[in-house]
Design an enzyme around this catalytic site. Structure first.
Site, short mmCIF file in Angstrom:
data_model
loop_
_atom_site.label_atom_id
_atom_site.label_comp_id
_atom_site.label_asym_id
_atom_site.label_seq_id
_atom_site.Cartn_x
_atom_site.Cartn_y
_atom_site.Cartn_z
CB ALA A 98 50.49 17.39 70.74
NE ARG A 125 33.42 6.28 19.07
CZ ARG A 125 33.18 7.46 18.52
NH1 ARG A 125 34.16 8.32 18.33
NH2 ARG A 125 31.95 7.80 18.16
CG ASN A 165 22.09 17.77 12.34
OD1 ASN A 165 21.46 18.59 13.00
ND2 ASN A 165 21.78 16.47 12.31
CD GLN A 207 16.47 3.44 19.42
OE1 GLN A 207 17.33 3.98 20.11
NE2 GLN A 207 16.42 3.59 18.10
NE ARG A 228 35.55 10.44 59.54
CZ ARG A 228 35.49 9.35 60.32
NH1 ARG A 228 36.41 9.15 61.25
NH2 ARG A 228 34.53 8.48 60.16
C1 UD1 Z 1 23.78 12.28 14.41
C2 UD1 Z 1 23.16 12.98 13.22
C3 UD1 Z 1 24.21 13.86 12.56
C4 UD1 Z 1 24.76 14.85 13.54
C5 UD1 Z 1 25.27 14.14 14.79
C6 UD1 Z 1 25.60 15.14 15.83
C7 UD1 Z 1 21.47 11.48 12.36
C8 UD1 Z 1 21.15 10.48 11.32
N1 UD1 Z 1 22.70 11.98 12.31
O1 UD1 Z 1 24.81 11.46 13.92
O2 UD1 Z 1 23.65 14.55 11.46
O3 UD1 Z 1 25.80 15.62 12.95
O4 UD1 Z 1 24.28 13.26 15.32
O5 UD1 Z 1 26.25 14.51 16.88
O6 UD1 Z 1 20.64 11.81 13.16
N2 UD1 Z 1 20.54 7.53 19.40
C9 UD1 Z 1 19.52 6.77 19.90
N3 UD1 Z 1 19.09 5.70 19.21
C10 UD1 Z 1 19.61 5.35 18.01
C11 UD1 Z 1 20.66 6.14 17.51
C12 UD1 Z 1 21.09 7.22 18.21
O7 UD1 Z 1 19.01 7.06 20.99
O8 UD1 Z 1 19.17 4.37 17.44
C13 UD1 Z 1 20.99 8.70 20.16
C14 UD1 Z 1 22.40 8.55 20.70
O9 UD1 Z 1 22.38 8.07 22.02
C15 UD1 Z 1 22.93 9.98 20.65
C16 UD1 Z 1 22.17 10.60 19.52
O10 UD1 Z 1 21.03 9.81 19.30
O11 UD1 Z 1 22.63 10.69 21.83
C17 UD1 Z 1 22.99 10.67 18.25
O12 UD1 Z 1 23.41 9.39 17.92
P1 UD1 Z 1 24.77 9.13 17.18
O13 UD1 Z 1 24.92 7.70 16.86
O14 UD1 Z 1 25.88 9.77 17.92
O15 UD1 Z 1 24.48 9.94 15.84
P2 UD1 Z 1 25.47 10.20 14.70
O16 UD1 Z 1 25.45 9.06 13.76
O17 UD1 Z 1 26.76 10.62 15.24
#
Ligand code: UD1
Ligand code: CA
Length: 457
Positions: free
Chosen positions: A378, A15, A167, A73, A331
């Site tokens: 100048a 996004r 959360n 990952q 500069r």
């Molecule tokens: C997650 C939480 C949710 C919480 C929200 C807060 C879970 C299942 N859900 O949701 O409860 O309210 O964050 O913002 O944990 N990321 C990885 N690898 C992955 C997936 C995610 O590194 O496979 C990282 C993302 O880069 C990010 C963070 O984990 O920094 C959260 O990922 P995101 O997809 O935003 O989680 P949500 O589904 O929004």
């Protein structure tokens, strides 16, 4: 107790609609992930591990440091899966603090509270009540108000969706428990992901009393998913910096029209007008006045110096009692001593200007050493470049350079020299003399201006 901080940063950031990985987008001039790393360091953990996504080498390269471990990952299978990837790295730690790379404004003090809560148990959660909790995982509590599990938005019932407590994703957990619980999580949910949040109900089943901590402000736990959220956090952060400056005694014409991308140190009685931008390390001494639309990067400004509107200063040192601008450009590698005046449309590059010298209008001074009490008229240009190499100009104390002169470097104008206006100086000038190079003025007697031809036939 060994503390490990684990930062999840494998998100795709679709996004953001950008070629730059999300966590490298700048907030106050520093990558989002850089903010999280800095806050992590502030609580002095034993290790910091970052989970980055497939193709995210640019993230490691951008933020590489000796105290950081990086884990890839390869497939993005959820937050639980991300943490599992890092477990082999975390064997030496007893406690794991989990942060998100795209939640940049989490504060050190909130993390300290979370870790203090962990001392009493094996899992501490950071939650917050939001007026609009949509999108987040909801905190489900029992009749006695104890946390029993977290349900993701996509898996929640209509009643669970009404829960305002969400959360934040940030939690602290004992490493051995984390390892056990993660071994049990599955992906049979609406998103077919391994949810880190599933460990909450497992902890409850194991009789762990879950401690909950709240952040001081909502912005601390806000994530960045798009440019609008990024801009919101940028303004919030800038406003905090502005408030700190005002507490320190700085007068700001408008605290909402100030940007600091780096660190700004200030003395007493500093005033800053609207739309000032400070980048890198900037120091303003006592009594400095900054006019509107001024940009200052990696520079030091001395006591009681005034920088007037629309001036741009970079990698420079400016003494006390100077007056710079409006519309001046200083500069890199320029050093102006005390009481120097630099006026409009003057560019100074890699030059030293000694005390009380004046360069007030429309000049270019590059690769030049200017003595004290020099007056540069100048339109003076130091011709420092022959198309291949740069050369130095030296202007002695008390020299007077007439307007519209060119000093063709390498050249030395000795102390006390006067250069007649409109001269092109190619040879060194002797001290205390007048030098000029211009054709003698002549006047032609009886000369007549041409007259317009009258239209005839
Ligand atoms: C997650 C939480 C949710 C919480 C929200 C807060 C879970 C299942 N859900 O949701 O409860 O309210 O964050 O913002 O944990 N990321 C990885 N690898 C992955 C997936 C995610 O590194 O496979 C990282 C993302 O880069 C990010 C963070 O984990 O920094 C959260 O990922 P995101 O997809 O935003 O989680 P949500 O589904 O929004
Ligand atoms: Ca999210």
């Amino acid at each position: 107790m060994h503390l490990g901080v684990l930062i999840l940063a494998a998100g795709e950031g679709t996004r953001m609609r950008s070629r730059l990985p999300k966590v490298l987008h700048p907030l106050a001039g520093k990558p989002l992930l850089g903010h999280v790393i800095e806050t992590a360091r502030s609580i002095t953990p034993d290790e910091v591990t970052i989970v980055y996504g497939h193709g995210g080498e640019s993230v490691c390269n951008a933020l590489a440091a000796a105290d950081l471990d990086w884990v890839e990952q390869k497939e993005r299978l959820g937050t639980g899966h991300a943490v599992m990837q890092a477990l082999p790295q975390l064997q030496r730690v007893d406690q794991v603090l989990i942060l998100y790379g795209d939640v940049p404004l989490i504060s050190g003090s909130t993390l300290v509270s979370l870790l203090a809560a962990l001392h009493q148990t094996d899992l501490a959660l950071l939650t917050v009540d939001l007026p609009d909790p949509s999108g987040y995982g909801r905190i489900v509590r029992d009749r006695d108000d104890r946390v029993i599990r977290i349900v993701e938005q996509k898996d929640a019932t209509a009643r669970e969706l009404e829960i305002a407590e969400i959360n934040t994703g940030i939690m602290a957990v004992s490493r051995s428990h984390l390892e056990t619980w993660l071994g049990r999580i599955e992906n049979n949910n609406a998103q077919n992901e391994y949810y880190l949040t599933d460990i909450i109900s497992m902890a409850v089943n194991d009789g762990v009393n879950i401690q909950v901590v709240h952040p001081v402000s909502e912005e601390e736990v806000m994530g960045v998913n798009d440019k609008k959220q990024l801009a919101h956090l940028e303004r919030h952060f800038q406003r905090q910096l502005a408030d700190e400056l005002m507490q320190f005694g700085v007068s700001l014409s408008d605290p909402s029209r100030l940007d600091i991308r780096g660190s700004l140190t200030v003395g007493k009685d500093v005033t800053i007008d609207i739309n000032a931008l400070f980048e890198g390390e900037v120091a303003l001494a006592d009594g400095v006045r900054i006019g509107p639309n001024v940009v200052i990067k990696n520079s030091r400004i001395g006591v009681d110096t005034e920088i007037l509107a629309n001036s741009v200063i970079e990698d420079a040192e400016i003494g006390s009692g100077c007056r710079i601008g409006p519309f001046a450009r200083i500069r890199p590698e320029s050093h102006l001593s005390d009481q120097v005046h630099v006026g409009n449309f003057v560019e100074i590059k890699k030059s030293q200007v000694a005390a009380k010298s004046k360069i007030n209008h429309l000049s270019y001074i590059g690769d030049t050493v200017v003595g004290s009490e020099v007056n540069i008229g100048a339109g003076t240009i130091t011709c420092n470049y022959d198309g291949a190499n740069k050369f130095q100009t030296v202007i002695g104390d008390r020299a007077f350079i007439g307007s519209d002169s060119q000093l063709v470097a390498p050249v030395t104008v000795a102390e006390g020299s006067t250069i007649g206006a409109g001269s092109t100086i190619t040879k060194d000038t002797p001290a205390e003399t007048l030098s000029l190079s211009r054709a003698k003025q002549i006047s032609i007697e009886g000369w007549q201006r041409p007259v317009k031809k009258t239209k005839s036939s």
